[in-house]
Design a protein around this motif. Structure first.
Motif, PDB file in Angstrom:
ATOM      1  N   LYS A  82      -0.722  17.134   9.021  1.00 24.73           N
ATOM      2  CA  LYS A  82      -2.123  16.866   9.383  1.00 24.73           C
ATOM      3  C   LYS A  82      -3.026  17.703   8.485  1.00 24.73           C
ATOM      4  N   GLY A  83      -4.096  17.127   8.033  1.00 22.86           N
ATOM      5  CA  GLY A  83      -5.033  17.856   7.182  1.00 22.86           C
ATOM      6  C   GLY A  83      -4.819  17.613   5.695  1.00 22.86           C
ATOM      7  N   THR A  84      -3.672  16.987   5.317  1.00 22.48           N
ATOM      8  CA  THR A  84      -3.422  16.717   3.895  1.00 22.48           C
ATOM      9  C   THR A  84      -4.429  15.693   3.379  1.00 22.48           C
ATOM     10  N   LYS A  85      -4.952  15.954   2.208  1.00 18.77           N
ATOM     11  CA  LYS A  85      -5.884  14.979   1.600  1.00 18.77           C
ATOM     12  C   LYS A  85      -5.071  13.902   0.890  1.00 18.77           C
ATOM     13  N   VAL A  86      -5.399  12.672   1.182  1.00 20.56           N
ATOM     14  CA  VAL A  86      -4.596  11.571   0.631  1.00 20.56           C
ATOM     15  C   VAL A  86      -5.473  10.424   0.128  1.00 20.56           C
ATOM     16  N   ALA A  87      -4.867   9.657  -0.749  1.00 17.11           N
ATOM     17  CA  ALA A  87      -5.500   8.421  -1.212  1.00 17.11           C
ATOM     18  C   ALA A  87      -4.504   7.283  -0.994  1.00 17.11           C
ATOM     19  N   PHE A  88      -5.011   6.080  -0.892  1.00 23.72           N
ATOM     20  CA  PHE A  88      -4.144   4.911  -0.756  1.00 23.72           C
ATOM     21  C   PHE A  88      -4.152   4.154  -2.070  1.00 23.72           C
ATOM     22  N   ARG A  89      -2.975   3.840  -2.522  1.00 24.42           N
ATOM     23  CA  ARG A  89      -2.859   3.108  -3.780  1.00 24.42           C
ATOM     24  C   ARG A  89      -2.332   1.715  -3.478  1.00 24.42           C
ATOM     25  N   VAL A  90      -2.954   0.729  -4.083  1.00 19.91           N
ATOM     26  CA  VAL A  90      -2.470  -0.629  -3.908  1.00 19.91           C
ATOM     27  C   VAL A  90      -1.359  -0.870  -4.912  1.00 19.91           C
ATOM     28  N   VAL A  91      -0.210  -1.297  -4.421  1.00 24.57           N
ATOM     29  CA  VAL A  91       0.940  -1.400  -5.302  1.00 24.57           C
ATOM     30  C   VAL A  91       0.917  -2.752  -6.000  1.00 24.57           C
ATOM     31  N   THR A  92       0.023  -2.890  -6.915  1.00 27.83           N
ATOM     32  CA  THR A  92      -0.010  -4.057  -7.801  1.00 27.83           C
ATOM     33  C   THR A  92      -0.307  -3.518  -9.175  1.00 27.83           C
ATOM     34  N   SER A  93      -0.717  -4.364 -10.067  1.00 29.91           N
ATOM     35  CA  SER A  93      -0.925  -3.905 -11.435  1.00 29.91           C
ATOM     36  C   SER A  93      -2.033  -2.873 -11.551  1.00 29.91           C
ATOM     37  N   CYS A  94      -3.031  -3.015 -10.721  1.00 26.55           N
ATOM     38  CA  CYS A  94      -4.158  -2.107 -10.885  1.00 26.55           C
ATOM     39  C   CYS A  94      -4.061  -0.956  -9.907  1.00 26.55           C
ATOM     40  N   ILE A  95      -4.238   0.206 -10.391  1.00 26.62           N
ATOM     41  CA  ILE A  95      -4.178   1.386  -9.547  1.00 26.62           C
ATOM     42  C   ILE A  95      -5.597   1.639  -9.058  1.00 26.62           C
ATOM     43  N   LEU A  96      -5.895   1.116  -7.919  1.00 23.03           N
ATOM     44  CA  LEU A  96      -7.237   1.293  -7.376  1.00 23.03           C
ATOM     45  C   LEU A  96      -7.114   1.993  -6.044  1.00 23.03           C
ATOM     46  N   VAL A 114       0.846  -1.192   0.000  1.00 26.01           N
ATOM     47  CA  VAL A 114       0.000   0.000   0.000  1.00 26.01           C
ATOM     48  C   VAL A 114       0.887   1.251   0.000  1.00 26.01           C
ATOM     49  N   ALA A 115       0.572   2.186  -0.901  1.00 28.48           N
ATOM     50  CA  ALA A 115       1.288   3.462  -0.913  1.00 28.48           C
ATOM     51  C   ALA A 115       0.285   4.573  -0.638  1.00 28.48           C
ATOM     52  N   LEU A 116       0.741   5.587   0.065  1.00 27.86           N
ATOM     53  CA  LEU A 116      -0.134   6.726   0.348  1.00 27.86           C
ATOM     54  C   LEU A 116       0.302   7.883  -0.528  1.00 27.86           C
ATOM     55  N   GLU A 117      -0.670   8.525  -1.175  1.00 23.71           N
ATOM     56  CA  GLU A 117      -0.331   9.616  -2.094  1.00 23.71           C
ATOM     57  C   GLU A 117      -1.204  10.830  -1.831  1.00 23.71           C
ATOM     58  N   GLU A 118      -0.613  11.988  -1.983  1.00 25.49           N
ATOM     59  CA  GLU A 118      -1.353  13.240  -1.842  1.00 25.49           C
ATOM     60  C   GLU A 118      -2.336  13.353  -2.999  1.00 25.49           C
ATOM     61  N   SER A 119      -3.576  13.748  -2.702  1.00 22.46           N
ATOM     62  CA  SER A 119      -4.542  13.867  -3.800  1.00 22.46           C
ATOM     63  C   SER A 119      -5.634  14.844  -3.387  1.00 22.46           C
ATOM     64  N   GLU A 120      -5.741  15.920  -4.118  1.00 22.49           N
ATOM     65  CA  GLU A 120      -6.719  16.972  -3.794  1.00 22.49           C
ATOM     66  C   GLU A 120      -8.147  16.437  -3.819  1.00 22.49           C
ATOM     67  N   THR A 121      -8.361  15.436  -4.668  1.00 17.78           N
ATOM     68  CA  THR A 121      -9.738  14.947  -4.829  1.00 17.78           C
ATOM     69  C   THR A 121     -10.060  13.783  -3.888  1.00 17.78           C
ATOM     70  N   ALA A 122      -9.106  13.385  -3.059  1.00 19.81           N
ATOM     71  CA  ALA A 122      -9.332  12.206  -2.213  1.00 19.81           C
ATOM     72  C   ALA A 122     -10.237  12.535  -1.030  1.00 19.81           C
ATOM     73  N   ASN A 123     -10.796  11.478  -0.449  1.00 18.49           N
ATOM     74  CA  ASN A 123     -11.722  11.653   0.671  1.00 18.49           C
ATOM     75  C   ASN A 123     -11.052  11.525   2.032  1.00 18.49           C
ATOM     76  N   PHE A 124      -9.850  10.995   2.049  1.00 21.26           N
ATOM     77  CA  PHE A 124      -9.184  10.792   3.329  1.00 21.26           C
ATOM     78  C   PHE A 124      -8.363  12.015   3.728  1.00 21.26           C
ATOM     79  N   THR A 125      -8.339  12.284   5.023  1.00 20.57           N
ATOM     80  CA  THR A 125      -7.536  13.395   5.538  1.00 20.57           C
ATOM     81  C   THR A 125      -6.616  12.873   6.629  1.00 20.57           C
ATOM     82  N   ILE A 126      -5.342  13.243   6.541  1.00 21.74           N
ATOM     83  CA  ILE A 126      -4.386  12.760   7.548  1.00 21.74           C
ATOM     84  C   ILE A 126      -4.685  13.395   8.901  1.00 21.74           C
TER      85      ILE A 126
END
Ligand SMILES: Nc1ncnc2c1ncn2[C@@H]1O[C@H](COP(=O)(O)OP(=O)(O)OP(=O)(O)O)[C@@H](O)[C@H]1O
Length: 612
Positions: A302-316, A254-266
């Motif tokens: 804290k407060g950064t919007k992030v998404a989690f990416r599964v590090v396999t072939s599919c970017i979900l 699992v990788a965590l990435e900054e993303s303005e459109t994501a729903n998660f907040t650190i």
């Protein structure tokens, strides 16, 4: 030697209302077995029964083949170490060792006890006492060693070295070990099988890799370290899908990435060494959840919007993953062009249905298979079992890698005996080389073997020695390359390798990549990795008729055909039990006529595919 050490049937131990152990049926084999479980699960209680220190109220416990050994049949390191107050450190070892045994000095040195050799237990630190207890167990040269959290008090910087010494003595004496532990790393590295206890019951038994990569429940997942357990209906995502399967994702997946459109907040994030823990909230809600993921390259506030990416072939993103899971190929990836799969089972061994591990084709398209009971099986090109024979030793563990040499001999990486065994066409051992150790020509868990056009053999190994060594066909050491690590040219569990057209390709399993080297050990390039192709635990590697690479992905339950330039040519399968699915596929063989054979180890079957 019998391959079963203990057999327990209908055991009830402890008060009726709150039993310490309740075991319906349990067989503990030879080799190295780890016992895992939460505090109070019953680990010590089980070890106490096995060594005869305590007795169950009901049931039968049979100890097998103890009578076959000379000297002390069994040695035990109890939780309080059981040292003798009136004896010095050296005397502890001498009284159990045979006369004139030179091992005592060696053990004192290996366990850093020389400076305290004349001290008695009361003046020793807890870590020193632990080491004395382990060294004494080894000095007795017993065939079965039982240890209750042996190095729990020893500083982490030295524990690995002590485990190496312990492993070396076990191999030399062909001894078995059963130990309890709370350390997933130790269990992964040392144990051939794991027993998981919960509230006095055995809730899982199998190999550590399967428990790590495909645990059937969250509590079992956590026994092997940090895990993201993704339920089909996850509160944080607010999504419910009754048909989706729960699954475990380890931090490295699992990788965590900054993303303005994501729903998660650190909310908070902690770097804890090999991975990072991040507490997030969803859409500003109060409820938070912690995810374990790859370390961040730069701290995120804290407060950064992030998404989690599964590090396999599919970017979900993880919220999607909570719906469906992610190990199967994404729809737009090329599919391997093969016909309908065929499958067969290996012949039973007693009551056991063995599973295939390593495999290869001979030039005449005979299929050679190594199984997990210690046999080598040869099938002809029509699929008829021609002959099967046993490895010279198989009590401690079974081999993993095989190749057919130019002269028709069969070279086998005899993993748990830290050597290479070569058989002739009549299944006679013609040569063995290697032993446990770190020097040139020695191995720690030899895992794979291949031969180049000039006749040189290349042998991969893991267990802290992660590297490749080159030998002449007679077993003379030539050179070695690689070391344990994640940098280019380094390995973490190189579990498959193949020579093709002047290049050695290595399946670098835990680093999720394939690396290429020249025959003189020069690192050439990373051919494919998790980022470029979504590789997930490539466990073996074979060359196809067109020179492309075929890889079973142990963690993804699929096979991938990858060009030597690193492009995915085709993929087949996904994790599962049905047709077209694989469960922890371990080995692969590809014939020149285009037959692909896969050791679908977790499903205990061999799957055959014909290229179209
Ligand atoms: N001598 C005893 N008499 C009664 N109950 C006991 C005794 N020893 C242990 N127990 C109980 O049996 C259960 C299992 O204990 P055990 O020591 O086997 O667990 P464990 O898995 O080894 O735990 P830990 O990891 O904390 O060492 C616990 O509930 C414990 O309280």
């Amino acid at each position: 030697m019998n391959s079963e050490l203990w057999n327990l049937q209908k055991i009830h131990f402890g008060p009726v209302a709150r039993p310490r152990l309740q075991i319906e049926s349990l067989s503990i084999p030879t080799g190295v077995t780890a016992i895992l479980g939460k505090s109070g699960a019953g680990k010590t209680s089980l070890l106490n029964l096995l060594v005869g220190f305590e007795k169950p109220q009901h049931g039968t416990l049979s100890q097998l083949h103890l009578e076959e050994t000379q000297g002390l049949p069994l040695s035990w390191v109890p939780p309080d170490f059981g040292l003798w107050p009136h004896l010095t450190v050296q005397q502890h070892l001498q009284v159990v060792a045979s006369e004139n045994d030179t091992h005592v000095d060696e053990l004192l040195q290996e366990f850093d006890l020389e400076t305290v050799r004349d001290q008695k237990p009361e003046t020793l630190s807890m870590g020193e006492r632990a080491r004395v207890a382990v060294a004494r167990a080894l000095a007795s040269q017993s065939k079965i060693v039982v240890m209750d959290e042996p190095f729990a008090h020893v500083d982490p910087g030295r524990v690995d070295r002590y485990w190496q010494a312990l492993r070396k003595h076990l191999v030399t004496k062909n001894a078995s070990l059963i130990f309890s532990s709370h350390s997933p790393q130790v269990v992964m590295r040392e144990a051939g099988q794991v027993l998981c206890l919960d509230q006095g019951k055995v809730i899982w038994q199998g190999d550590p890799q399967s428990l790590y990569s495909s645990p059937p429940s969250k509590s079992l997942a956590l026994m092997m370290g940090p895990a993201n357990w993704i339920e089909n209906a996850n509160s944080i995502a607010g999504i419910s899908d009754p048909d989706a399967k729960p699954r475990c994702l380890r931090p490295e997946q699992v990788a965590l990435e900054e993303s303005e459109t994501a729903n998660f907040t650190i909310e908070e994030s902690w770097f804890v060494g090999s991975h990072q823990e991040t507490e997030v909230s969803l859409n500003g809600q109060q409820k938070t959840e912690t995810f374990y993921h790859r370390p961040l390259t730069k701290p995120l506030p804290k407060g950064t919007k992030v998404a989690f990416r599964v590090v396999t072939s599919c970017i979900l993103f993880i919220s999607l993953l909570m719906l469906n899971g992610c190990r199967e190929s994404s729809g737009d990836e090329p599919r391997l062009r093969v016909g309908k799969p065929d499958q067969f089972l290996l012949p039973a061994e007693g009551a056991m249905l063995p599973a295939a591990r390593g495999m290869t084709f001979s030039p005449e398209e005979d299929l050679l298979i190594l199984d997990n009971v210690g046999r080598v099986l040869r099938y002809d090109s029509a699929g008829k079992l021609v002959i099967k024979w046993w490895m010279p030793d198989y009590d401690i563990g079974r081999p993993e890698g095989v190749c057919v040499m130019q002269n028709g001999h069969i070279a086998i990486a005899d993993t748990h005996y830290h050597r290479v065994v070569i058989f002739d066409n009549q299944c006679n051992v013609v040569r063995m080389f290697g032993e446990s150790g770190h020097a040139e020509g020695q191995f720690i868990y030899s895992s794979a073997v291949t031969q180049d056009a000039d006749g040189f053999l290349y042998v991969a190994e893991y267990g802290g020695n992660d590297r490749v060594q080159k030998f002449t066909a007679e077993g003379e050491f030539v050179l070695m390359f690689g070391a344990v690590g994640t940098e280019e040219g380094e390995f973490q569990r190189p579990s498959g390798l193949v020579w093709h057209d002047g290049v050695i390709y290595v399946a670098d399993a835990i680093n999720n990549r394939i690396q290429a080297f020249s025959p003189n050990g020069k690192f050439l390039r990373v051919v494919a990795d998790a980022n470029s192709t979504g590789l997930y635990y490539p466990y073996d590697i074979a060359i196809g008729p067109d020179g492309s690479l075929f890889v079973p992905e142990y963690g993804a339950g699929r096979i991938s055909q990858i060009s030597i330039e690193g492009e995915v040519i085709g993929r087949y399968g996904q994790e599962g039990r049905g047709e077209g699915q694989f469960w922890t596929p371990w080995g692969i063989a590809v014939s020149q006529s285009g037959k692909i054979t896969v050791a679908d180890t977790g499903n205990r079957r061999v799957v055959e595919l014909q290229m179209k």
